[in-house]
Motif scaffolding. Structure first.
Motif, short mmCIF file in Angstrom:
data_model
loop_
_atom_site.label_atom_id
_atom_site.label_comp_id
_atom_site.label_asym_id
_atom_site.label_seq_id
_atom_site.Cartn_x
_atom_site.Cartn_y
_atom_site.Cartn_z
N VAL A 190 0.74 -1.28 0.04
CA VAL A 190 0.03 0.18 0.06
C VAL A 190 1.00 1.30 0.05
N LYS A 191 2.14 1.21 0.83
CA LYS A 191 2.80 2.23 0.78
C LYS A 191 3.40 2.70 -0.44
N VAL A 223 -1.07 0.31 5.95
CA VAL A 223 -0.02 0.96 4.82
C VAL A 223 1.14 0.64 4.90
N GLU A 224 1.81 0.25 6.21
CA GLU A 224 3.13 -0.13 6.45
C GLU A 224 3.46 -1.91 6.14
N PHE A 225 2.39 -2.44 5.99
CA PHE A 225 2.21 -4.04 6.07
C PHE A 225 2.97 -4.60 4.69
N VAL A 226 4.04 -5.42 4.99
CA VAL A 226 4.63 -6.24 4.00
C VAL A 226 4.48 -7.77 4.04
N PRO A 227 3.86 -8.42 3.16
CA PRO A 227 3.47 -9.83 3.39
C PRO A 227 4.82 -10.51 3.86
N ALA A 228 4.56 -11.59 4.87
CA ALA A 228 5.70 -12.51 4.92
C ALA A 228 6.42 -13.12 3.75
N VAL A 229 5.62 -13.39 2.87
CA VAL A 229 6.06 -13.78 1.57
C VAL A 229 7.13 -13.07 1.03
N ALA A 230 6.57 -11.96 0.89
CA ALA A 230 7.23 -10.73 0.02
C ALA A 230 8.72 -10.70 1.02
N LYS A 231 8.64 -10.92 2.25
CA LYS A 231 9.80 -10.73 3.17
C LYS A 231 10.73 -11.94 3.21
#
Ligand SMILES: NC(=O)c1ccc[n+]([C@@H]2O[C@H](COP(=O)([O-])OP(=O)(O)OC[C@H]3O[C@@H](n4cnc5c(N)ncnc54)[C@H](O)[C@@H]3O)[C@@H](O)[C@H]2O)c1
Length: 412
Positions: A115-116, A399-407
């Protein structure tokens, strides 16, 4: 309309080539340029445009050179997801320096990986007052638009509004390594393909002529799984075909995802959108499907029921291809064929629509604000899947969320 729209593509891959093929059904616009870091691929995409007589396209040496060329009026942004931010910065820098003038920019799905990031690039584009369109081909697919029109005009008008929409996009896995890498792509199949289905269910459930605000997402339940590509033999195969960097033993991504999106209507009713996506579906090839159901009616769409089937006996052992259907899995037996795929999947009507909007100044059906909304739904679905529960929409921290899959930290 005053003149024709000169269009330049950023990216010359699979998606750009689909758009260029679709251009045979687009009026008042010419494909005049392509930029891609791989110059020979840009040359090939330009040669395709010239062969199809959709524009006297030439490859450019840089995004800056293409945007600054007075012949280019609009950009179709079709690079990989991880390049969105850098591509948008480059375009905006040229415009800010007063080196080019554009009438519009259209960006492929998903708008961004978080989202960010989506909000950031949208702010940049709005900062230079550039009209923006979000490319979601499925809501332009002729079967979908005609089906929706008749369902609402005949069924909903007499029996009441539809209450359930289902949509699915399924195939056996993407064609390039970056799609499989969570950090580059933004996630797994949920990020890659649920953007289509999440937008399609909203589109089908929205009364014709009413805007996005007429339906409010209020709750999201997501589920993700690795059904196929973390099985040892498939992990090995993936590494062999996509390269060492695609290592699903260490950094897997989901190959199946589902989401239930609960929407509230203006008069306080709940209606449901059910989205499913898969990279673990092995059928004839890509399958797009959708349903729209109400009190006394239903609609269904399935691209593999194309009306054309060919049969090849076991004696016909030709080479593997993608000439019958996108992401084709077989060449023998009874096989469906989707003629004119770019038109059937909605690219042609989509490109016509954005061309007209950029030439006339009309508000496009989908803008980057809609693209941001889609990313919010996808991230809420990831949050729900990670937490193992339904989340109210919008959930805190979206807004700040990044999925664990992307990390790269997801454990199936
Ligand atoms: N609407 C759809 O159904 C659909 C289908 C496929 C892809 N897409 C979207 O289109 C985009 C491109 O996908 P694709 O299938 O063409 O991928 P692809 O890997 O086939 O092609 C990507 C292209 O981008 C170029 N590229 C590489 N680095 C770049 C950079 N830094 N800046 C700009 N371009 C760069 C590559 O050279 C290549 O030409 C993705 O965002 C994808 O999600 C949408």
């Amino acid at each position: 309309m005053t003149k024709r729209l000169g269009v330049g593509f950023i990216g010359s891959g699979f998606n750009a080539r689909f758009h260029i093929q679709a251009w045979t059904g687009v009026r008042d616009a010419d494909v005049l340029g392509v930029w891609s870091p791989n110059h020979s691929h840009a040359e090939e995409a330009c040669a395709l445009a010239r062969k199809l007589a959709v524009g006297n396209a030439r490859p450019y040496k840089s995004i800056g050179e293409m945007v600054a060329d007075p012949a280019i009026d609009a950009i179709w942004l079709t690079g990989p997801n991880h390049a969105r931010d850098e591509n948008v910065h480059e375009i905006v820098d040229v415009l800010k320096a007063g080196k080019g003038e554009l009438k519009g920019i259209a960006c492929e799905k998903p708008l961004a990986r978080s989202v960010k990031e989506a909000e950031h690039i949208t702010k940049l584009i709005k900062g230079v007052n550039l009209p923006h369109g979000y490319l979601e081909n499925q809501v332009f697919a002729p079967h979908v638009t005609r089906g929706k029109e008749i369902i609402w005009a005949r069924g909903a008008a007499l029996a009441g509004r539809p209450y359930l929409a289902r949509a699915a996009e399924e195939h056996s896995g993407p064609h390039m390594p970056w799609f499989w890498q969570g950090s580059l792509q933004g996630g797994g199949v949920l990020n890659d393909m649920m953007c289509h289905s999440a937008e399609l269910v909203r589109f089908l459930l929205t009364e014709p002529g009413k805007g996005r605000a007429s339906l409010t997402p209020v709750r999201v339940t997501g589920h993700i799984a690795s059904l196929k590509w973390t099985l040892p033999e498939y992990t090995k195969r993936l590494k062999q075909t996509m390269g060492e960097a695609v290592d699903y033993a260490r950094h897997p991504a989901e190959d199946f995802a589902s989401a239930m999106i609960e929407f509230e209507t203006k008069d306080g009713r709940r209606v449901l959108g059910e989205a499913t996506t898969s990279w673990s579906y092995v059928g004839a090839g890509l399958r797009l499907s959708a349903e729209l159901l109400g009190p006394e009616y239903s609609m269904s769409w399935n691209t593999l029921e194309s009306g054309l089937k060919l049969f090849f006996s076991r004696e016909v052992t030709g080479k593997a291809g993608e000439d019958l259907v996108e992401k084709q899995n077989a060449e023998m037996g009874l096989m469906p064929v989707v003629p004119e795929e770019p038109a059937a999947y909605g690219y042609e009507a989509e490109d016509r629509h954005f061309t007209r909007c950029f030439l006339t100044g009309e508000q496009p059906l989908l803008t980057w604000d809609d693209g941001v909304e889609v990313v919010k739904l996808l991230m809420a679905a990831y949050m729900s899947a990670e937490q193992g529960k339904t989340v109210d929409f919008p959930p805190p921290g979206l807004v700040e969320f990044v999925p664990a899959v992307a990390k790269g930290t997801w454990k199936p």
